[in-house]
Scaffold this active site. Sequence first.
Site, mmCIF file in Angstrom:
data_model
loop_
_atom_site.group_PDB
_atom_site.id
_atom_site.type_symbol
_atom_site.label_atom_id
_atom_site.label_comp_id
_atom_site.label_asym_id
_atom_site.label_seq_id
_atom_site.Cartn_x
_atom_site.Cartn_y
_atom_site.Cartn_z
ATOM 1 N N VAL A 14 0.841 -1.208 0.000
ATOM 2 C CA VAL A 14 0.000 0.000 0.000
ATOM 3 C C VAL A 14 0.873 1.254 0.000
ATOM 4 C CG1 VAL A 14 -1.742 1.301 1.272
ATOM 5 C CG2 VAL A 14 -1.955 -1.173 1.079
ATOM 6 N N ALA A 43 9.413 5.406 6.254
ATOM 7 C CA ALA A 43 9.996 4.341 7.087
ATOM 8 C C ALA A 43 9.512 2.988 6.569
ATOM 9 C CB ALA A 43 9.579 4.534 8.543
ATOM 10 N N ASP A 201 -13.265 -7.546 10.713
ATOM 11 C CA ASP A 201 -12.882 -6.421 9.845
ATOM 12 C C ASP A 201 -14.133 -5.602 9.492
ATOM 13 O OD1 ASP A 201 -10.873 -5.184 7.775
ATOM 14 O OD2 ASP A 201 -12.645 -5.726 6.604
ATOM 15 N N LYS A 205 -15.166 -1.566 10.497
ATOM 16 C CA LYS A 205 -15.590 -0.563 9.505
ATOM 17 C C LYS A 205 -17.014 -0.077 9.800
ATOM 18 C CE LYS A 205 -12.641 -2.683 5.987
ATOM 19 N NZ LYS A 205 -12.592 -3.711 4.941
HETATM 20 N N1 HSE Z 1 -9.381 -7.524 4.371
HETATM 21 C C1 HSE Z 1 -10.238 -6.478 3.922
HETATM 22 C C2 HSE Z 1 -11.283 -7.029 2.991
HETATM 23 C C3 HSE Z 1 -9.532 -5.371 3.220
HETATM 24 O O1 HSE Z 1 -11.254 -8.213 2.650
HETATM 25 O O2 HSE Z 1 -12.144 -6.258 2.584
HETATM 26 C C4 HSE Z 1 -8.867 -4.441 4.140
HETATM 27 O O3 HSE Z 1 -9.792 -3.798 4.933
#
Ligand code: HSE
Length: 434
Positions: A14, A43, A201, A205
């Site tokens: 990224v 870094a 995850d 979000k």
């Molecule tokens: N692992 C996440 C996904 C992407 O599969 O959408 C990064 O947030």
Amino acid sequence: MQQVNLGMIGGGTVGSGVFHALQQNGDLMAARLGVKIAFRKIAVKAFDEPRPYLIPRALMTTDWQEVVNDPQIHVLIELVGGTGIARVMILAALAQGKTVVTANKALVSMHGPELFAAAAKQGANLYYEASVCGGIPIIKSLREGFVANQFSAIYGIVNGTCNYILTRMKLEGVDFAVVLADAQKQGYAETPPDLDIDGFDAQHKTGILASLAHGFWVDHHNIQTEGIRDVSKIDMQFAEKLGYTIKLLGIIKRVSPKSAIQVSVYPTLIPNAHVLASVNGVFNACFVRGDVVGDTLFYGRGAGKDATASAVLSDVADAALDLKNGGKVRVPPFVAHAKRGQVVPMDEIISRYYVRLSVVDRPGVLAKISAIFSAAKIGISSVIQPEGHEGESVPLILMLHDAPNAAMRKALAKIAKLPVIKSKPVMFRVETLD
Ligand code: HSE
């Protein structure tokens, strides 16, 4: 032209994507913003770590403190990920009054209040567009584009890995474990896959979106979270027959009383005819319903070096304009405007349900099951017992009317104990999205 200097921690996939995107379109951004943006230090873990785009050796260091402590650096981009050292790095940068841009959803979700307070104390800003739905500008849209709206509902397909797996299960008729193993082989799913597959995850979000939309911090512990491990190809097929598609959905919905919201993540049956049902593969989408704007839809790549770079540079542009104008001229990144907001416990949420039972094929079985639902005041809207299934047990699919989750949980626990039930009942909630 004034110049804003960037420091970045993280120079892998990224990070090099962000560097490359600025090389590609930095002049265009300068023309649009009236301020030049340039990298000063990056870094990295190791100078020769694999990266898709080249970063000049002269810009790299392996000491992140060198980046954070450089007085010439105005904006720090954190792309380390995780909730450990990344937190220390961000707090160190904010303490120096630097603006921070991060893609770190886990960190913002779990430590948001601490980080935003640290930013406010120093009069600094913390930007996090890349943390939700990658390249889709959903944060900026909720914060600025929809500033005149209250949000009655936001539905998000916010995890690309789960959406990829569910899409293949549906289109190819294969089971979860098969697709997961293949997705891992091809690099679409991480090893171990738990953070994605178990819904965390998406929880991070969804919590960020809920906090932003409703103006009070939604603790991730209050988000009902279920992953996709229990979705099987047979459920996909029955859902399809009933006119639905199964998606892992982040749900942020206003329920009465007015200040209370549902915030949850679970596999959900949504109508095939709804546009979200056509969001396939690794793509993300957010359906936002505002009281002034009405229904809106966002679609795009939720991950990957280039989509993430687009979001990171959008934050960098905001930060650059702030610095150019000597103030924070736009809506701040997070504003707590509703002090008494409340997440409704899942037990009190009313849903419709899809239930799949594995039953002994014998007269009177359906009567026993429907008696339990009836006693719990849960109405059955349809029943399917597909023909052609023989043997010890057969599937029985029920669609159920609106009922509180507590009543449903208790009724299913009773049903599971019936001797005619041959395996753990499968239950998914249904959203009509209207
Ligand atoms: N692992 C996440 C996904 C992407 O599969 O959408 C990064 O947030």
